[in-house]
Scaffold this active site. Structure first.
Site, short mmCIF file in Angstrom:
data_model
loop_
_atom_site.label_atom_id
_atom_site.label_comp_id
_atom_site.label_asym_id
_atom_site.label_seq_id
_atom_site.Cartn_x
_atom_site.Cartn_y
_atom_site.Cartn_z
N CYS A 120 0.82 -1.20 -0.14
CA CYS A 120 0.08 0.50 -0.50
C CYS A 120 0.34 1.26 -0.37
CB CYS A 120 -1.01 0.44 1.00
SG CYS A 120 -2.25 -0.85 1.35
N CYS A 229 -5.40 1.48 4.86
CA CYS A 229 -3.91 2.00 3.51
C CYS A 229 -2.92 2.62 4.06
CB CYS A 229 -4.48 1.46 2.58
SG CYS A 229 -5.02 3.40 1.98
#
Length: 239
Positions: A120, A229
């Site tokens: 991420c 994320c």
């Protein structure tokens, strides 16, 4: 940016309809203003509203390289409907992706939370930092009911990470209200949404929700605990 300014602006817009909130902020806060879209249903609603202010705001998206085909389809539909917006695309660095895949494998994010967060970081967090580099205001589609850690957010917050103001105009909107707006204004949405994908991220990391599941349950479904994320790290500093 003074803390008092944020407090005053939050008070000014607290009771305003979302259209007036957005107009007030775009007219009041100086500097470059940007909106980040992942083409989810909330972002599509904001895109439709912001189209009244094409000259005042820039729109960008992060292409992680692992998006659903349906996400690219709604991207294309949005480019056609909102043709005066120049959707700017930010991509991850090819070298970072290559090194990650060589070390962890093409789907190494399934192996550990640390691996997933690193993926991420490479595909989203670093490109986002580039997108926000010269901005003074960042508009998002965050809603309070999306996850527990967003319930204490404010319409306007100071983002220490990117050194700018973060604006969440749909913060107090319900999902039903967003859906009603989308229907009434014939706004294009991701086809996956009607198949139970209420929160859509990268294809390998997103599944449809089962009946009764939490809004974020379809994201990184193999993990337990808080699911973020790293794009939106909330610190309650505005009370």
């Amino acid at each position: 940016m003074r803390h008092e300014d944020l407090l005053n602006w939050n008070k000014e817009i607290k009771e305003l309809p979302v259209f007036e909130k957005i107009k007030y902020i775009l007219d009041t806060i100086p500097g470059k203003k940007v909106f980040s879209t992942s083409f989810g249903i909330e972002d599509q609603m904001i895109t439709d509203i912001l189209y009244n202010y094409v000259e005042k705001v820039e729109v960008f998206t992060l292409d992680t390289g692992r998006n659903f085909e349906e996400t690219y389809d709604v991207f294309q539909s949005s480019q056609i409907k909102y043709k005066n917006f120049k959707f700017k695309i930010y991509y991850p660095d090819e070298k970072d992706i290559r090194e990650y895949v060589e070390e962890f494998g093409i789907n190494g994010f399934y192996r550990s939370i640390e691996n997933r967060k690193q993926c991420c970081y490479i595909r989203k967090v670093i490109p986002l930092a580039r997108a926000l580099k010269e901005a003074n205001l960042w508009i998002t589609g965050l809603r309070a009911e999306q996850s527990p850690n967003r319930e204490n957010m404010h319409f306007l917050e100071w983002d220490d990470t990117h050194n700018l103001i973060k604006f969440n105009p749909l913060l107090n909107y319900t999902l039903k209200e967003v859906e009603e707006y989308i229907k009434q204004n014939q706004v294009p949405i991701n086809r996956l949404y009607k198949k139970g994908y209420l929160s859509i991220g990268c294809a390998p990391c997103t599944r449809a929700l089962q009946e009764g599941e939490d809004f974020r349950a379809g994201r990184w479904w193999w993990e337990n605990g808080k699911k973020e994320c790293g794009l939106h790290i909330h610190k309650d500093k505005n009370n």
